[in-house]
Design a protein around this motif. Structure first.
Motif, mmCIF file in Angstrom:
data_model
loop_
_atom_site.group_PDB
_atom_site.id
_atom_site.type_symbol
_atom_site.label_atom_id
_atom_site.label_comp_id
_atom_site.label_asym_id
_atom_site.label_seq_id
_atom_site.Cartn_x
_atom_site.Cartn_y
_atom_site.Cartn_z
ATOM 1 N N GLY A 16 0.805 -1.253 0.197
ATOM 2 C CA GLY A 16 0.069 0.141 0.058
ATOM 3 C C GLY A 16 0.825 1.106 0.099
ATOM 4 N N PHE A 17 1.987 1.141 0.700
ATOM 5 C CA PHE A 17 2.788 2.474 0.697
ATOM 6 C C PHE A 17 3.310 2.729 -0.627
ATOM 7 C CE2 PHE A 17 7.375 3.906 1.017
ATOM 8 C CZ PHE A 17 7.052 5.064 1.871
ATOM 9 N N GLY A 18 3.995 1.635 -1.257
ATOM 10 C CA GLY A 18 4.538 1.640 -2.544
ATOM 11 C C GLY A 18 3.227 2.052 -3.624
ATOM 12 N N THR A 19 2.367 1.587 -3.463
ATOM 13 C CA THR A 19 1.190 1.802 -4.386
ATOM 14 C C THR A 19 0.704 3.562 -4.233
ATOM 15 O OG1 THR A 19 0.215 -0.358 -4.119
ATOM 16 C CG2 THR A 19 -1.215 1.375 -5.093
ATOM 17 N N ALA A 20 0.792 3.996 -3.027
ATOM 18 C CA ALA A 20 0.375 5.271 -2.592
ATOM 19 C C ALA A 20 1.603 6.311 -3.073
ATOM 20 C CB ALA A 20 0.411 5.641 -1.192
ATOM 21 N N ASN A 21 2.834 6.001 -2.988
ATOM 22 C CA ASN A 21 3.775 6.870 -3.684
ATOM 23 C C ASN A 21 4.007 6.825 -5.170
ATOM 24 O OD1 ASN A 21 4.972 7.701 -1.440
ATOM 25 N ND2 ASN A 21 6.485 5.953 -0.971
ATOM 26 N N LEU A 22 3.541 5.770 -5.781
ATOM 27 C CA LEU A 22 3.477 5.589 -7.146
ATOM 28 C C LEU A 22 2.393 6.474 -7.868
ATOM 29 C CD1 LEU A 22 4.173 1.889 -8.168
ATOM 30 C CD2 LEU A 22 5.522 3.754 -8.720
ATOM 31 N N ALA A 23 1.325 6.503 -6.929
ATOM 32 C CA ALA A 23 -0.090 7.199 -7.433
ATOM 33 C C ALA A 23 0.465 8.618 -7.112
ATOM 34 C CB ALA A 23 -1.300 6.951 -6.698
ATOM 35 N N ALA A 24 0.888 8.909 -6.017
ATOM 36 C CA ALA A 24 1.472 10.554 -5.754
ATOM 37 C C ALA A 24 2.247 11.095 -6.809
ATOM 38 C CB ALA A 24 1.917 10.590 -4.651
#
Length: 177
Positions: free
Chosen positions: A80-88
């Motif tokens: 989830g952390f990686g996904t949030a950073n990619l989306a940001a």
């Protein structure tokens, strides 16, 4: 080992992490005072608690389920952390700082003045016509200088963000934790 390499098992942390990221970002947008990283960790452990209700119920001791719960929850958090950073990064308003990145320039509309050219008559323009053309030229130069200043101002790096979150940052859905 066969269960671990099963494609269905490999999809589970990705789906759970993405679900957790969307839940945390959705709640974080509505309640900006809540710390998103701790909320994400809590949500990961909440989603990971499904291991307590798995079919290992009768066969696995509680300590084994506890280890699975912690490990699965941490994997969900990291995904989830990686996904949030990619989306940001994907939705960021500033262009990437990669020197090899291709930047596309979008043309803007320009206002052109109507220019009328008198047919040559062999006569020299009068002094009043020259004064009128000089005044028009001076006005257009001043307008060009003003547009250049506006263009330079738009190219300057943005001012540092205020200490209080602005309205724009509150509306951004994908944020770094």
């Amino acid at each position: 080992m066969n269960e671990f390499l099963n494609p269905k098992s490999m999809l589970t942390p990705g789906v759970a992490g993405s679900l957790m990221m969307f839940l945390v970002n959705g709640i974080g947008c509505q309640f900006p005072e809540l710390p998103m990283r701790y909320m994400a960790l809590f949500m990961s452990f909440l989603i990971g608690s499904v291991v307590w209700f798995s079919e290992l119920e009768g066969r696995a001791p509680m300590i084994q389920k506890g280890i699975y719960w912690v490990l699965n929850s941490l994997v969900i958090f990291v995904v989830g952390f990686g996904t949030a950073n990619l989306a940001a990064d994907a939705t960021a308003k500033t262009p990437p700082q990669d020197p090899h990145a291709i930047h596309l320039l979008v043309p803007t509309s320009a206002y052109a003045a109507t220019i009328t050219v008198a047919a040559p008559t062999g006569n020299e323009p009068s002094q009043s016509q020259l004064n009128e053309m000089a005044a028009k030229l001076a006005k257009e130069r001043a307008e060009n200088e003003q547009l250049k200043r506006e263009l330079e101002a738009s190219k300057r790096p943005p001012a540092p963000p205020p200490s209080k979150p602005s309205q724009e940052s509150k509306q951004q859905f994908f944020k770094r934790w």
